[in-house]
Design a protein around this motif. Structure first.
Motif, PDB file in Angstrom:
ATOM      1  N   LYS A   5      38.892  31.722  52.762  1.00 13.46           N
ATOM      2  CA  LYS A   5      38.659  30.299  52.970  1.00 13.46           C
ATOM      3  C   LYS A   5      37.301  30.125  53.636  1.00 13.46           C
ATOM      4  CE  LYS A   5      41.785  28.194  55.442  1.00 13.46           C
ATOM      5  NZ  LYS A   5      42.657  27.346  56.224  1.00 13.46           N
ATOM      6  N   ASN A   6      36.554  29.086  53.228  1.00 12.85           N
ATOM      7  CA  ASN A   6      35.273  28.802  53.867  1.00 12.85           C
ATOM      8  C   ASN A   6      35.462  27.721  54.926  1.00 12.85           C
ATOM      9  OD1 ASN A   6      35.420  26.373  52.478  1.00 12.85           O
ATOM     10  ND2 ASN A   6      33.692  26.787  51.140  1.00 12.85           N
ATOM     11  N   ALA A   7      34.388  27.286  55.562  1.00 12.00           N
ATOM     12  CA  ALA A   7      34.455  26.318  56.656  1.00 12.00           C
ATOM     13  C   ALA A   7      34.970  24.955  56.196  1.00 12.00           C
ATOM     14  CB  ALA A   7      33.080  26.167  57.293  1.00 12.00           C
ATOM     15  N   HIS A   8      34.788  24.636  54.934  1.00 10.00           N
ATOM     16  CA  HIS A   8      35.247  23.344  54.417  1.00 10.00           C
ATOM     17  C   HIS A   8      36.709  23.366  53.989  1.00 10.00           C
ATOM     18  CE1 HIS A   8      31.260  21.633  54.544  1.00 10.00           C
ATOM     19  NE2 HIS A   8      30.790  22.731  53.969  1.00 10.00           N
ATOM     20  N   GLY A   9      37.338  24.537  54.008  1.00  7.96           N
ATOM     21  CA  GLY A   9      38.741  24.644  53.654  1.00  7.96           C
ATOM     22  C   GLY A   9      39.002  25.039  52.221  1.00  7.96           C
ATOM     23  N   THR A  10      37.958  25.299  51.445  1.00  4.45           N
ATOM     24  CA  THR A  10      38.120  25.713  50.057  1.00  4.45           C
ATOM     25  C   THR A  10      38.617  27.153  50.026  1.00  4.45           C
ATOM     26  OG1 THR A  10      36.285  24.288  49.462  1.00  4.45           O
ATOM     27  CG2 THR A  10      36.985  25.902  47.820  1.00  4.45           C
ATOM     28  N   VAL A  11      39.658  27.415  49.256  1.00  7.91           N
ATOM     29  CA  VAL A  11      40.240  28.756  49.164  1.00  7.91           C
ATOM     30  C   VAL A  11      39.748  29.428  47.893  1.00  7.91           C
ATOM     31  CG1 VAL A  11      42.392  30.062  48.995  1.00  7.91           C
ATOM     32  CG2 VAL A  11      42.271  28.036  50.449  1.00  7.91           C
ATOM     33  N   TYR A  12      39.312  30.673  48.046  1.00  6.95           N
ATOM     34  CA  TYR A  12      38.822  31.465  46.922  1.00  6.95           C
ATOM     35  C   TYR A  12      39.678  32.704  46.765  1.00  6.95           C
ATOM     36  CZ  TYR A  12      34.621  28.650  47.532  1.00  6.95           C
ATOM     37  OH  TYR A  12      33.747  27.607  47.646  1.00  6.95           O
ATOM     38  N   GLU A  13      39.913  33.103  45.509  1.00 14.01           N
ATOM     39  CA  GLU A  13      40.631  34.333  45.219  1.00 14.01           C
ATOM     40  C   GLU A  13      39.724  35.193  44.339  1.00 14.01           C
ATOM     41  OE1 GLU A  13      44.945  35.846  43.527  1.00 14.01           O
ATOM     42  OE2 GLU A  13      44.494  33.721  43.605  1.00 14.01           O
ATOM     43  N   PRO A  14      39.264  36.342  44.860  1.00 13.72           N
ATOM     44  CA  PRO A  14      38.333  37.166  44.078  1.00 13.72           C
ATOM     45  C   PRO A  14      39.000  37.750  42.838  1.00 13.72           C
ATOM     46  CG  PRO A  14      39.008  38.303  46.072  1.00 13.72           C
ATOM     47  CD  PRO A  14      39.565  36.926  46.150  1.00 13.72           C
ATOM     48  N   ALA A  15      38.196  37.920  41.779  1.00 13.45           N
ATOM     49  CA  ALA A  15      38.712  38.429  40.506  1.00 13.45           C
ATOM     50  C   ALA A  15      38.779  39.952  40.481  1.00 13.45           C
ATOM     51  CB  ALA A  15      37.854  37.916  39.364  1.00 13.45           C
ATOM     52  N   THR A  16      37.865  40.609  41.191  1.00 16.15           N
ATOM     53  CA  THR A  16      37.830  42.073  41.166  1.00 16.15           C
ATOM     54  C   THR A  16      37.768  42.617  42.591  1.00 16.15           C
ATOM     55  OG1 THR A  16      35.416  42.180  41.101  1.00 16.15           O
ATOM     56  CG2 THR A  16      36.561  42.059  38.974  1.00 16.15           C
ATOM     57  N   GLU A  17      38.006  43.913  42.716  1.00 15.54           N
ATOM     58  CA  GLU A  17      37.960  44.548  44.029  1.00 15.54           C
ATOM     59  C   GLU A  17      36.537  44.581  44.579  1.00 15.54           C
ATOM     60  OE1 GLU A  17      39.948  48.293  44.112  1.00 15.54           O
ATOM     61  OE2 GLU A  17      41.748  47.478  43.184  1.00 15.54           O
ATOM     62  N   ALA A  18      35.540  44.665  43.719  1.00 14.42           N
ATOM     63  CA  ALA A  18      34.148  44.665  44.167  1.00 14.42           C
ATOM     64  C   ALA A  18      33.790  43.323  44.800  1.00 14.42           C
ATOM     65  CB  ALA A  18      33.217  44.963  42.997  1.00 14.42           C
ATOM     66  N   VAL A  19      34.247  42.250  44.188  1.00 11.15           N
ATOM     67  CA  VAL A  19      33.999  40.918  44.734  1.00 11.15           C
ATOM     68  C   VAL A  19      34.745  40.759  46.056  1.00 11.15           C
ATOM     69  CG1 VAL A  19      34.265  38.444  44.334  1.00 11.15           C
ATOM     70  CG2 VAL A  19      33.573  39.935  42.459  1.00 11.15           C
ATOM     71  N   GLU A  20      35.956  41.290  46.140  1.00 12.60           N
ATOM     72  CA  GLU A  20      36.721  41.211  47.386  1.00 12.60           C
ATOM     73  C   GLU A  20      35.992  41.951  48.502  1.00 12.60           C
ATOM     74  OE1 GLU A  20      41.219  42.028  49.098  1.00 12.60           O
ATOM     75  OE2 GLU A  20      40.582  43.025  47.268  1.00 12.60           O
ATOM     76  N   ALA A  21      35.432  43.112  48.219  1.00 15.94           N
ATOM     77  CA  ALA A  21      34.694  43.872  49.229  1.00 15.94           C
ATOM     78  C   ALA A  21      33.479  43.089  49.712  1.00 15.94           C
ATOM     79  CB  ALA A  21      34.269  45.211  48.650  1.00 15.94           C
ATOM     80  N   MET A  22      32.808  42.403  48.784  1.00 12.97           N
ATOM     81  CA  MET A  22      31.653  41.592  49.155  1.00 12.97           C
ATOM     82  C   MET A  22      32.081  40.422  50.044  1.00 12.97           C
ATOM     83  SD  MET A  22      29.192  39.323  46.701  1.00 12.97           S
ATOM     84  CE  MET A  22      30.550  38.210  46.400  1.00 12.97           C
ATOM     85  N   MET A  23      33.209  39.796  49.682  1.00 12.27           N
ATOM     86  CA  MET A  23      33.693  38.643  50.446  1.00 12.27           C
ATOM     87  C   MET A  23      34.152  39.056  51.842  1.00 12.27           C
ATOM     88  SD  MET A  23      35.637  36.580  47.413  1.00 12.27           S
ATOM     89  CE  MET A  23      35.721  34.934  48.075  1.00 12.27           C
ATOM     90  N   LEU A  24      34.692  40.262  51.987  1.00  7.44           N
ATOM     91  CA  LEU A  24      35.104  40.748  53.305  1.00  7.44           C
ATOM     92  C   LEU A  24      33.918  40.869  54.250  1.00  7.44           C
ATOM     93  CD1 LEU A  24      37.732  43.459  52.360  1.00  7.44           C
ATOM     94  CD2 LEU A  24      38.148  41.423  53.731  1.00  7.44           C
ATOM     95  N   LYS A  25      32.742  41.189  53.709  1.00  8.64           N
ATOM     96  CA  LYS A  25      31.543  41.357  54.530  1.00  8.64           C
ATOM     97  C   LYS A  25      30.874  40.034  54.859  1.00  8.64           C
ATOM     98  CE  LYS A  25      30.596  45.901  52.638  1.00  8.64           C
ATOM     99  NZ  LYS A  25      29.690  46.691  51.791  1.00  8.64           N
ATOM    100  N   ASP A  26      31.180  38.978  54.126  1.00  8.58           N
ATOM    101  CA  ASP A  26      30.527  37.676  54.308  1.00  8.58           C
ATOM    102  C   ASP A  26      31.074  36.994  55.562  1.00  8.58           C
ATOM    103  OD1 ASP A  26      29.344  35.181  54.111  1.00  8.58           O
ATOM    104  OD2 ASP A  26      29.679  35.025  51.957  1.00  8.58           O
TER     105      ASP A  26
END
Length: 57
Positions: A5-26
């Motif tokens: 979830k970002n600061a505005h409350g929008t929820v994102y679900e990553p499509a791949t594990e690589a994208v999930e790893a990137m999102m974990l670092k953000d």
């Protein structure tokens, strides 16, 4: 896969594990925790329902 979830409350679900790893670092995204199931409301007593209906007439 985790949801983010970002600061505005929008929820994102990553499509791949690589994208999930990137999102974990953000730092702008936070991991959405699993919601607890809603508790069941207590059953109303039939007498109370009948009394309320009679009072509203």
């Amino acid at each position: 896969m985790k949801k983010f979830k970002n600061a505005h409350g929008t929820v994102y679900e990553p499509a791949t594990e690589a994208v999930e790893a990137m999102m974990l670092k953000d730092p702008r995204l936070t991991v959405v925790t699993a919601k607890k199931p809603a508790s069941k409301p207590a059953d109303k007593k039939p007498e109370a329902v009948a009394d309320k209906a009679a009072a509203s007439k």
